[in-house]
Design an enzyme around this catalytic site. Structure first.
Site, PDB file in Angstrom:
ATOM      1  CG  MET A  60      -1.904  -1.187   1.165  1.00 28.48           C
ATOM      2  SD  MET A  60      -3.456  -0.873   1.989  1.00 28.48           S
ATOM      3  CE  MET A  60      -2.913  -0.621   3.663  1.00 28.48           C
ATOM      4  N   GLY A  61       2.169   1.094  -0.341  1.00 29.27           N
ATOM      5  CA  GLY A  61       3.060   2.253  -0.421  1.00 29.27           C
ATOM      6  C   GLY A  61       3.517   2.724   0.950  1.00 29.27           C
ATOM      7  CG  HIS A 102       8.267   0.314   6.004  1.00 33.25           C
ATOM      8  ND1 HIS A 102       8.536  -1.030   6.114  1.00 33.25           N
ATOM      9  CD2 HIS A 102       6.920   0.438   6.121  1.00 33.25           C
ATOM     10  CE1 HIS A 102       7.408  -1.690   6.313  1.00 33.25           C
ATOM     11  NE2 HIS A 102       6.410  -0.827   6.313  1.00 33.25           N
ATOM     12  CG  HIS A 105       7.036  -2.016   2.064  1.00 31.12           C
ATOM     13  ND1 HIS A 105       6.854  -0.835   2.737  1.00 31.12           N
ATOM     14  CD2 HIS A 105       5.842  -2.659   2.120  1.00 31.12           C
ATOM     15  CE1 HIS A 105       5.603  -0.743   3.153  1.00 31.12           C
ATOM     16  NE2 HIS A 105       4.966  -1.843   2.816  1.00 31.12           N
ATOM     17  CD  GLN A 115      -1.790  -8.828   4.474  1.00 30.16           C
ATOM     18  OE1 GLN A 115      -2.585  -7.929   4.657  1.00 30.16           O
ATOM     19  NE2 GLN A 115      -0.557  -8.598   4.062  1.00 30.16           N
ATOM     20  CB  SER A 166       4.164  -0.439  10.687  1.00 33.22           C
ATOM     21  OG  SER A 166       2.863  -0.025  10.320  1.00 33.22           O
ATOM     22  CB  SER A 167       2.899   2.509   6.160  1.00 30.07           C
ATOM     23  OG  SER A 167       3.551   1.656   5.255  1.00 30.07           O
ATOM     24  NE  ARG A 168      -3.100   1.666   9.659  1.00 32.00           N
ATOM     25  CZ  ARG A 168      -3.475   0.665   8.860  1.00 32.00           C
ATOM     26  NH1 ARG A 168      -2.782  -0.461   8.827  1.00 32.00           N
ATOM     27  NH2 ARG A 168      -4.536   0.784   8.082  1.00 32.00           N
TER      28      ARG A 168
HETATM   29  P1  AMP Z   1       1.560  -2.960   3.405  1.00 31.37           P
HETATM   30  O1  AMP Z   1       2.124  -1.932   2.488  1.00 31.37           O
HETATM   31  O2  AMP Z   1       1.553  -2.558   4.835  1.00 31.37           O
HETATM   32  O3  AMP Z   1       0.253  -3.515   2.914  1.00 31.37           O
HETATM   33  O4  AMP Z   1       2.582  -4.190   3.356  1.00 31.37           O
HETATM   34  C1  AMP Z   1       2.960  -4.791   2.155  1.00 31.37           C
HETATM   35  C2  AMP Z   1       3.739  -6.034   2.465  1.00 31.37           C
HETATM   36  O5  AMP Z   1       4.892  -5.705   3.235  1.00 31.37           O
HETATM   37  C3  AMP Z   1       2.932  -7.054   3.284  1.00 31.37           C
HETATM   38  O6  AMP Z   1       3.209  -8.359   2.829  1.00 31.37           O
HETATM   39  C4  AMP Z   1       3.473  -6.832   4.677  1.00 31.37           C
HETATM   40  O7  AMP Z   1       3.354  -7.965   5.507  1.00 31.37           O
HETATM   41  C5  AMP Z   1       4.921  -6.515   4.396  1.00 31.37           C
HETATM   42  N1  AMP Z   1       5.515  -5.785   5.529  1.00 31.37           N
HETATM   43  C6  AMP Z   1       5.028  -4.690   6.136  1.00 31.37           C
HETATM   44  N2  AMP Z   1       5.812  -4.353   7.194  1.00 31.37           N
HETATM   45  C7  AMP Z   1       6.801  -5.277   7.245  1.00 31.37           C
HETATM   46  C8  AMP Z   1       7.923  -5.480   8.105  1.00 31.37           C
HETATM   47  N3  AMP Z   1       8.181  -4.682   9.136  1.00 31.37           N
HETATM   48  N4  AMP Z   1       8.737  -6.534   7.857  1.00 31.37           N
HETATM   49  C9  AMP Z   1       8.495  -7.361   6.816  1.00 31.37           C
HETATM   50  N5  AMP Z   1       7.449  -7.212   5.965  1.00 31.37           N
HETATM   51  C10 AMP Z   1       6.616  -6.201   6.176  1.00 31.37           C
END
Ligand code: AMP
Length: 286
Positions: free
Chosen positions: A30-31, A34, A37, A155, A187-189
Site C-alpha cells: 500500500m506504499g 520502508h 518492504h 494476513q 510499519s507505514s502506520r
Molecule cells: P503494506 O504496504 O503494509 O500492505 O505491506 C505490504 C507487504 O509488506 C505485506 O506483505 C506486509 O506484511 C509486508 N511488511 C510490512 N511491514 C513489514 C515489516 N516490518 N517486515 C516485513 N514485511 C513487512
C-alpha cells in the site's frame, strides 16, 4: 523503472516477459515504503528475473471509521526508493481500474473462519478486502512467486489458504519481520505516532520477546505466559490491548499449552494508532 497504471498495460508487459520464459516476483504493497518492504523486494530480486511491486491503497479493506483518507501516500519518495533498489516495474492502479463497477458490486473473495479471528474481529472488513484485492492483483500480474511479510502473520496465513483453496498457480513466499533498532516492527502506520508514543511502542515487541523467553525457560501454560509478559511490559503503559494470544500457526486458534512454532500475536492502540506484531515461539532469535 516503468510505472504502469492500467491493468491491460501491465498484463501485456507480463505476457511479453513470460513469452521469454522470465520468472516474475511480485510484492503487493500500500506504499509509504520502508525497510520491511525493501527486504521483500531484495528477496524477490534474488529469486526472480523480474520483480514487480504494486502500490494500491485498497479502499475495500478499510472500515468506515478507519484511516483510508489519511493513509500516507508519499508517491514520489516511494518511486525514488523503488528506483534506488532497482525495481524494474511498478503497478500503480486506481480504485476504478481494480474495481470498475465499485467494490460493492464486485466479486469478492472471502476465506471463512480465519477472517473472523483476531484482527478480523476488530476490523470486520479487513480480510475480505485484503483477499479480494490480492486475488485480483495475483490474477493481473500472474507472478511466479509473490512475497508477503510475517509482520502481518494472519494476513500471510489467509493468503496461503486462499491460494491453495483457489488452486492459484503462484508460490507464496514469506519474509521475516524487519524492525527498527529498538525492536518496533517497521510499519507505514508508525508515522502516525507522536514522539512520546514512538518511545513507548517497542513495549509490544518486548512483551513478545518475554513470552519467548518464558517459553524457553519451560513455562508452557498460555495464560501464565501472557499474564507475566503483560505485567512486566504492558500494564504500566497507555497501550490499549486489542488482543494478546498464543495461537496454532496454521489454524490461528488459541492454544492452552504453548508449543514450539506457535505464534504469539499482539495488537493494541497507542493513542489512535493501531499497532500489530507477532513472534514465533522457540525459534533462534536473530
Ligand atoms: P503494506 O504496504 O503494509 O500492505 O505491506 C505490504 C507487504 O509488506 C505485506 O506483505 C506486509 O506484511 C509486508 N511488511 C510490512 N511491514 C513489514 C515489516 N516490518 N517486515 C516485513 N514485511 C513487512
Amino acid at each position: 523503472m516503468i510505472v504502469f497504471s492500467k491493468v491491460a498495460d501491465v498484463q501485456s508487459r507480463i505476457t511479453e516477459l513470460k513469452r521469454k520464459y522470465k520468472t516474475i516476483g511480485f510484492i503487493p504493497t500500500m506504499g509509504a515504503l520502508h525497510k520491511g518492504h525493501v527486504s521483500l523486494m531484495k528477496k524477490a530480486m534474488m529469486e526472480n528475473d523480474i520483480t514487480v511491486v504494486s502500490i494500491f491503497v485498497n479502499p475495500a479493506q478499510f472500515g468506515p471509521k478507519e484511516d483510508f483518507a489519511h493513509y500516507p501516500r508519499p508517491f514520489d519518495a516511494d518511486c525514488a526508493l523503488l528506483s534506488e533498489v532497482g525495481i524494474q516495474c511498478l503497478f500503480h492502479p486506481s480504485a476504478d481500474d481494480i474495481y470498475p463497477n465499485g467494490f460493492e458490486n464486485a466479486t469478492q473473495v472471502y476465506v471463512p473462519n480465519l477472517s473472523t479471528l483476531w484482527c478480523g474481529k476488530t476490523r470486520p472488513q479487513l480480510f475480505g478486502g485484503v483477499c479480494s484485492v490480492v486475488c485480483r492483483l495475483l490474477n493481473i500480474v500472474s507472478p511466479t512467486k509473490a512475497y508477503f511479510g510475517q509482520k502481518d502473520f494472519q494476513q500471510l496465513v489467509l493468503i496461503q489458504r486462499m491460494v491453495k483453496d483457489l488452486h492459484m498457480p503462484v508460490q507464496i513466499i514469506s519474509g521475516d519481520t524487519i524492525r527498527e533498532i529498538d525492536g518496533l516492527a517497521c510499519s507505514s502506520r508508525n508515522a502516525y505516532l507522536t514522539e512520546a508514543e514512538r518511545k513507548i511502542a517497542p513495549a509490544l515487541h518486548k512483551a513478545l520477546q518475554d513470552c519467548d523467553k518464558l517459553f524457553k525457560s519451560g513455562v508452557t501454560n498460555t495464560p501464565e505466559i501472557l499474564a507475566k509478559a503483560k505485567e512486566t511490559h504492558l500494564n504500566n503503559t497507555p497501550i490499549q490491548l486489542d488482543y494478546f494470544t498464543i495461537v496454532d500457526p496454521d489454524t490461528l486458534a488459541e492454544v492452552p499449552i504453548a508449543r514450539k512454532g506457535c505464534r504469539v500475536l499482539i495488537a493494541g492502540y497507542l493513542g489512535t494508532t493501531r499497532l500489530i506484531d507477532n513472534l514465533g515461539l522457540g525459534a533462534i532469535q536473530k
